[in-house]
Design a protein around this motif. Sequence first.
Motif, PDB file in Angstrom:
ATOM      1  N   PHE A 203       0.837  -1.198   0.000  1.00 12.59           N
ATOM      2  CA  PHE A 203       0.000   0.000   0.000  1.00 12.59           C
ATOM      3  C   PHE A 203       0.876   1.253   0.000  1.00 12.59           C
ATOM      4  CE2 PHE A 203      -2.647   3.188   2.211  1.00 12.59           C
ATOM      5  CZ  PHE A 203      -3.829   3.096   1.488  1.00 12.59           C
ATOM      6  N   PHE A 204       1.903   1.240   0.827  1.00 11.34           N
ATOM      7  CA  PHE A 204       2.824   2.371   0.953  1.00 11.34           C
ATOM      8  C   PHE A 204       3.591   2.618  -0.346  1.00 11.34           C
ATOM      9  CE2 PHE A 204       7.272   3.549   2.320  1.00 11.34           C
ATOM     10  CZ  PHE A 204       7.014   4.890   2.543  1.00 11.34           C
TER      11      PHE A 204
ATOM     12  N   ASP B 129      -8.478  -4.479  -1.057  1.00 10.69           N
ATOM     13  CA  ASP B 129      -8.955  -3.806  -2.266  1.00 10.69           C
ATOM     14  C   ASP B 129      -8.464  -2.371  -2.407  1.00 10.69           C
ATOM     15  OD1 ASP B 129     -10.319  -6.061  -2.987  1.00 10.69           O
ATOM     16  OD2 ASP B 129     -12.219  -5.428  -2.098  1.00 10.69           O
ATOM     17  N   PHE B 130      -7.970  -1.773  -1.338  1.00 10.21           N
ATOM     18  CA  PHE B 130      -7.548  -0.381  -1.391  1.00 10.21           C
ATOM     19  C   PHE B 130      -6.127  -0.257  -1.949  1.00 10.21           C
ATOM     20  CE2 PHE B 130     -10.656  -0.741   2.017  1.00 10.21           C
ATOM     21  CZ  PHE B 130     -11.555   0.262   1.674  1.00 10.21           C
ATOM     22  N   LYS B 131      -5.917   0.761  -2.775  1.00  8.22           N
ATOM     23  CA  LYS B 131      -4.596   1.030  -3.334  1.00  8.22           C
ATOM     24  C   LYS B 131      -4.065   2.324  -2.729  1.00  8.22           C
ATOM     25  CE  LYS B 131      -2.108   1.833  -7.668  1.00  8.22           C
ATOM     26  NZ  LYS B 131      -2.200   2.026  -9.122  1.00  8.22           N
ATOM     27  N   GLY B 132      -2.769   2.338  -2.403  1.00 11.17           N
ATOM     28  CA  GLY B 132      -2.194   3.503  -1.751  1.00 11.17           C
ATOM     29  C   GLY B 132      -1.944   4.661  -2.704  1.00 11.17           C
ATOM     30  N   GLY B 133      -1.794   5.850  -2.135  1.00 15.25           N
ATOM     31  CA  GLY B 133      -1.411   7.015  -2.926  1.00 15.25           C
ATOM     32  C   GLY B 133      -2.327   8.205  -2.759  1.00 15.25           C
ATOM     33  N   GLU B 134      -1.796   9.372  -3.093  1.00 14.12           N
ATOM     34  CA  GLU B 134      -2.538  10.624  -2.959  1.00 14.12           C
ATOM     35  C   GLU B 134      -3.737  10.681  -3.897  1.00 14.12           C
ATOM     36  OE1 GLU B 134      -1.402  15.363  -2.444  1.00 14.12           O
ATOM     37  OE2 GLU B 134       0.056  13.979  -3.334  1.00 14.12           O
ATOM     38  N   SER B 135      -3.578  10.188  -5.122  1.00 18.48           N
ATOM     39  CA  SER B 135      -4.688  10.210  -6.082  1.00 18.48           C
ATOM     40  C   SER B 135      -5.832   9.312  -5.630  1.00 18.48           C
ATOM     41  CB  SER B 135      -4.203   9.775  -7.466  1.00 18.48           C
ATOM     42  OG  SER B 135      -3.253  10.681  -7.968  1.00 18.48           O
ATOM     43  N   GLU B 136      -5.496   8.145  -5.086  1.00 18.17           N
ATOM     44  CA  GLU B 136      -6.526   7.241  -4.583  1.00 18.17           C
ATOM     45  C   GLU B 136      -7.258   7.860  -3.398  1.00 18.17           C
ATOM     46  OE1 GLU B 136      -7.648   4.181  -5.634  1.00 18.17           O
ATOM     47  OE2 GLU B 136      -6.478   4.594  -7.436  1.00 18.17           O
ATOM     48  N   ALA B 137      -6.516   8.560  -2.546  1.00 14.38           N
ATOM     49  CA  ALA B 137      -7.147   9.246  -1.419  1.00 14.38           C
ATOM     50  C   ALA B 137      -8.124  10.299  -1.920  1.00 14.38           C
ATOM     51  CB  ALA B 137      -6.078   9.884  -0.533  1.00 14.38           C
ATOM     52  N   ASP B 138      -7.725  11.053  -2.941  1.00 15.74           N
ATOM     53  CA  ASP B 138      -8.608  12.075  -3.513  1.00 15.74           C
ATOM     54  C   ASP B 138      -9.871  11.446  -4.090  1.00 15.74           C
ATOM     55  OD1 ASP B 138      -6.754  13.958  -2.816  1.00 15.74           O
ATOM     56  OD2 ASP B 138      -5.937  14.221  -4.825  1.00 15.74           O
TER      57      ASP B 138
ATOM     58  N   ASN C 280     -13.565   5.583   4.821  1.00 18.41           N
ATOM     59  CA  ASN C 280     -12.444   4.699   4.462  1.00 18.41           C
ATOM     60  C   ASN C 280     -11.151   5.476   4.201  1.00 18.41           C
ATOM     61  OD1 ASN C 280     -13.958   2.270   4.603  1.00 18.41           O
ATOM     62  ND2 ASN C 280     -14.823   2.696   2.590  1.00 18.41           N
ATOM     63  N   LEU C 281     -11.039   6.658   4.770  1.00 17.65           N
ATOM     64  CA  LEU C 281      -9.837   7.474   4.577  1.00 17.65           C
ATOM     65  C   LEU C 281      -8.806   7.303   5.683  1.00 17.65           C
ATOM     66  CD1 LEU C 281     -11.514  10.751   3.267  1.00 17.65           C
ATOM     67  CD2 LEU C 281      -9.940   9.295   1.981  1.00 17.65           C
TER      68      LEU C 281
ATOM     69  N   LYS D 201     -10.552  -7.095   4.753  1.00 16.51           N
ATOM     70  CA  LYS D 201     -10.728  -5.721   4.262  1.00 16.51           C
ATOM     71  C   LYS D 201      -9.713  -4.747   4.839  1.00 16.51           C
ATOM     72  CE  LYS D 201     -15.710  -6.310   3.439  1.00 16.51           C
ATOM     73  NZ  LYS D 201     -15.666  -6.212   1.971  1.00 16.51           N
ATOM     74  N   GLY D 202      -8.939  -5.194   5.826  1.00 14.85           N
ATOM     75  CA  GLY D 202      -7.941  -4.314   6.419  1.00 14.85           C
ATOM     76  C   GLY D 202      -8.530  -3.297   7.365  1.00 14.85           C
ATOM     77  N   LYS D 203      -9.770  -3.492   7.792  1.00 13.21           N
ATOM     78  CA  LYS D 203     -10.449  -2.538   8.678  1.00 13.21           C
ATOM     79  C   LYS D 203     -11.616  -3.238   9.354  1.00 13.21           C
ATOM     80  CE  LYS D 203     -13.885  -0.277   7.118  1.00 13.21           C
ATOM     81  NZ  LYS D 203     -14.827   0.726   6.569  1.00 13.21           N
TER      82      LYS D 203
END
Length: 444
Positions: free
Chosen positions: A70-71, A210-219, A247-248, A352-354
Amino acid sequence: MNYLERVTCVKKSSKKGYYILYWMQGAFRVEYNHSLEFAKYLAINKNLPLKVLVVVDFNYKDANYRHFKFFIDGILELVEKFNDLKISFHVKVGPFTEILPQYLNDANTLITDKAYIKWLKDVRNKIYKNNDVNIYEVDTNLVVPVQVASSKCEYGAYTIRPKINKLKEKILNDFVFFDYRDNNFVLENDLDSLIIDEKLKSVHYIKTVDFKGGESEADKLLRDFLNEKYDNFAEKRGDPAFDFESNLSFYLHFGFISPIKILKEALKIETNPENYETLFEQLVVRRELAHNFTYYTDDIHNLYTFLPEWSKNTLKTHEKDKREYIYTLNELEGCKTHDKFWNAAQYELINKGKIHNYMRMYWGKKVIEWSESLKSAYENLIFLNDKYALDGRDSNGYAGIAWCFGMHDRAFKEREIFGKIRYMSENGLKRKFDMNRYLMRVGA
């Protein structure tokens, strides 16, 4: 500059040096990054080039394949972003204490992001002590900087809330952007595909989610939250039958997004004011209470060094109470309890990591009820959280687990095992929520 309250001068040096170094260690983003802007400000004012350094330390405490993947997704995106910004960006693989000195030998000034957990503060202090350079820390991952909000470990949300509210308008609008570009910028990235594959094989494998890391994904997640969930956030966020959480939290943990950006974007949406108030309470008051807890607590792994006296006393009084069920760590980890709702929460964590926030509290409370000792309950909760939660090893996680034992809470009616600690029951879940819908939603 408007945000000097975020900046702490750690060390002064007469050394000249040839560049400004920003060690990006907690805020892996370019937007609303006070550390980056302060580094640009110094580079402009000292007429020195700026280098931004990310160190990927595969020995990072308690991190595994899930966390690193993810990182690294986010770091690879930053290579492209700094190329567009024309700022020198270096990604190096190795221990923090070995890579940093290589860059500090010729540096004039070191800027880095503030840390809130003791072992990360210790890593920084070791580097600071052994290198002769100007050093600044910038608190960019909180709305109100931790030392500005309070100079002590706060008792609860009700004690820190007025301190945050007093400062929020001023600090929410403290961001300043500096236009810095370097025509001679350099990109160095040690994370080519071969190195990534080789290094990831050396860390403990926990499957990705299912979540992908990064600033764009956060946006993208922020836009989805504001467009699809925000209108019902206050009403439904606490109901595990529905997924109305943002999920942020993972992206906040890795510094891929600023809480200030989240609040500013939320303010643009026309909705019931209660939704913004709920968001502010969770994102700022509760999250920053958690960071206050870890920042001012030297040993978060020892319950009795930080719990309030009433909690310590009542837990000790009832520690030997008979338990109807006792589960080992392996049974807990494998979702093998008699409680299908608890098993579903653990399943959600693994896959799900959460865990939905309400179920996360229930998850923690039940482990206390099913453990031979408070020590083993606390250790097992931290182990499971840090291993599987995508935002494990975070102040929020540690404070949430400590809350299950009475931290930041109040006394309730006394009962077996829990004493005066808040109790949560399976019947309470079924009475409040459509729990079959929760089971279906998480696929348990």
